[in-house]
Design an enzyme around this catalytic site. Sequence first.
Site, PDB file in Angstrom:
ATOM      1  N   SER A 141       0.309   0.666   1.879  1.00  0.00           N
ATOM      2  CA  SER A 141      -0.555   0.190   0.804  1.00  0.00           C
ATOM      3  C   SER A 141      -0.820   1.331  -0.158  1.00  0.00           C
ATOM      4  O   SER A 141      -0.941   2.491   0.263  1.00  0.00           O
ATOM      5  CB  SER A 141      -1.889  -0.316   1.360  1.00  0.00           C
ATOM      6  OG  SER A 141      -2.818  -0.583   0.314  1.00  0.00           O
ATOM      7  N   TYR A 155      -9.463   0.781   6.333  1.00  0.00           N
ATOM      8  CA  TYR A 155      -8.147   0.286   5.939  1.00  0.00           C
ATOM      9  C   TYR A 155      -7.273   1.426   5.425  1.00  0.00           C
ATOM     10  O   TYR A 155      -6.104   1.559   5.817  1.00  0.00           O
ATOM     11  CB  TYR A 155      -8.305  -0.783   4.864  1.00  0.00           C
ATOM     12  CG  TYR A 155      -6.999  -1.354   4.368  1.00  0.00           C
ATOM     13  CD1 TYR A 155      -6.277  -2.257   5.142  1.00  0.00           C
ATOM     14  CD2 TYR A 155      -6.479  -0.995   3.121  1.00  0.00           C
ATOM     15  CE1 TYR A 155      -5.078  -2.788   4.694  1.00  0.00           C
ATOM     16  CE2 TYR A 155      -5.283  -1.526   2.667  1.00  0.00           C
ATOM     17  CZ  TYR A 155      -4.584  -2.420   3.460  1.00  0.00           C
ATOM     18  OH  TYR A 155      -3.397  -2.935   3.007  1.00  0.00           O
TER      19      TYR A 155
END
Length: 246
Positions: A141, A155
Amino acid sequence: MTQLTGKVALVTGGSRGIGAAVAKRLAKDGAAVALTYAGSEDKAQAVVSDIEQAGGRAMAIQADSRDDQAIEDAVERVVSSLGGLDILVNNAGVFLIGDIAELGRDDLDRTLNINLRAPFVAIQAAARRMRDEGRIVSIGSNLGPRVPWPGLSLYSMSKTGLIGLTKGAARDLGPRGITVNVVHPGSTNTDMNPADGEMSDPQRDLMAIPRYNEADDVANLVRWLVGPEGRSVTGAEFTIDGGANA
């Protein structure tokens, strides 16, 4: 004959979004594709049906990414059912947000197990069964290398860990000609983060090109990495986010 004819691919979390797009893209170029799913059997079988209707070969495997044995069994099933393993795409993931002072240990365990431990287990299992000159790609990501908002500590930590895993595995598997890379998508138009969603405008505000990715954009990059064109690219990060991290 297309460039992936004769290759066998495993895509984790392939029932929807980026994973489904990757599975279909690899199949379009000739690979036999297995995809895992945790609970959405109907969506996984729909992806398989789409591939088969287009003339490809595919199978769906139920495997919870929190279960090491399920991941290892999925790899073995791919080898036994499809005749080998040449490509692994670690796509399964979870997105949990929250202030670091408020997140629970169960949130920590779930996120790390799915986003980081599962790719490690899958790479380890695949490395034992993958043919030489294989390809491994993990979906990271753009929130790993850069954290633009609060609430992303857990995350982002999990996705940053994929960078170290990628570089280390690239060194370990390089002598066999196996490449290992990580792709960092930015905002991508899926059911989890629709381009017309409530938080889409703040995301576009970060971009040099204020346009969401489509899942196929990411799939096309993965396809390049796993094909013959990517044979000398390993241990590398590829950010596809419209310049949000520029």
